[in-house]
Design an enzyme around this catalytic site. Structure first.
Site, short mmCIF file in Angstrom:
data_model
loop_
_atom_site.label_atom_id
_atom_site.label_comp_id
_atom_site.label_asym_id
_atom_site.label_seq_id
_atom_site.Cartn_x
_atom_site.Cartn_y
_atom_site.Cartn_z
N ASP A 17 -14.58 -1.07 -5.61
CA ASP A 17 -15.12 -0.76 -6.94
C ASP A 17 -16.26 -1.71 -7.30
OD1 ASP A 17 -15.30 0.33 -9.46
OD2 ASP A 17 -13.31 -0.27 -10.13
N THR B 49 -5.01 0.98 -1.01
CA THR B 49 -4.36 0.08 -0.04
C THR B 49 -4.84 -1.37 -0.15
OG1 THR B 49 -5.93 0.52 1.73
CG2 THR B 49 -4.02 1.96 1.60
#
Ligand code: ADP
Length: 185
Positions: A40, A124
């Site tokens: 992100d 993950t």
């Protein structure tokens, strides 16, 4: 590594998703679309401030769903922000929510006419979804899509580290037909 299906191809590779030249880059976002670390942070840094401005206007995105913005300075046309589940032990619907991330992203690509899409390994990292299980969920959804639907025709899993790439390579076999060719590049 690349595999062809009835409706398109799947590629697994190690890399930085910000460098991808595809129609849509998928971001592993948080529900507030507030930016963060990991992929992100990398996507926001590479795309520039317009990405956050567009995210603020959207206001957020529920877990398991996907929303689209423009891609700022990135080569892509869109960033798809999908919100993976935070791993809580596995009894809180995490698997279904993770599958939904990939399903909603592929559906959005179909609606917008995105012909190529790049995914990171959603959930993950900081969200701690177990890697082998996440790889099987992601590849199950993606291979089903490529056997039955289009677009997108070209789906790339862009995996950041060797452990993550190996987990996806190991999981892929269970979704291939006997004798289906894997192209190693
Ligand atoms: P989440 O919060 O959904 O777990 P993270 O960003 O913490 O998301 O991690 C998801 C995956 O993205 C991890 O495998 C991490 O190593 C990987 N990642 C981090 N940066 C990049 C990048 N630039 N390109 C592709 N994958 C990345």
């Amino acid at each position: 590594m690349k595999v062809n299906f009835e409706h398109g191809c799947l590629e697994l590779l190690r890399g930085d998703i910000c460098q991808e030249k595809v129609d849509a880059i998928v971001n592993a976002a948080n529900a507030a679309l507030a930016g963060g670390g990991g992929v992100d942070g990398a996507i926001h840094a590479a795309a520039g401030p317009t990405l956050m401005e567009e995210c603020r206007l959207l206001g957020g995105c529920p877990t398991g769903e996907t929303v689209a913005t423009g891609a700022g300075r990135l080569a892509a046309k869109w960033v798809f922000h999908t919100v993976g589940p935070i791993w809580q032990g596995g009894d809180s619907g995490e698997s279904k929510l993770l599958a939904s991330c990939y399903q909603t992203a592929l559906a959005l690509a179909g609606q917008l006419g995105a012909e190529s899409i790049a995914f990171p390994s959603v959930a993950t990292g900081v969200y701690r979804f177990p890697l082998a299980a996440a790889a099987a969920i992601a590849l199950g959804v993606i291979t089903r899509h490529l056997k039955t639907n289009s677009p997108p025709f070209r789906i790339r899993m862009v995996l950041f580290d060797p452990t993550t790439l190996a987990a996806y390579q190991n999981a892929l076999g269970q979704f291939l037909d006997p004798g289906q060719a894997i192209v190693i590049n």
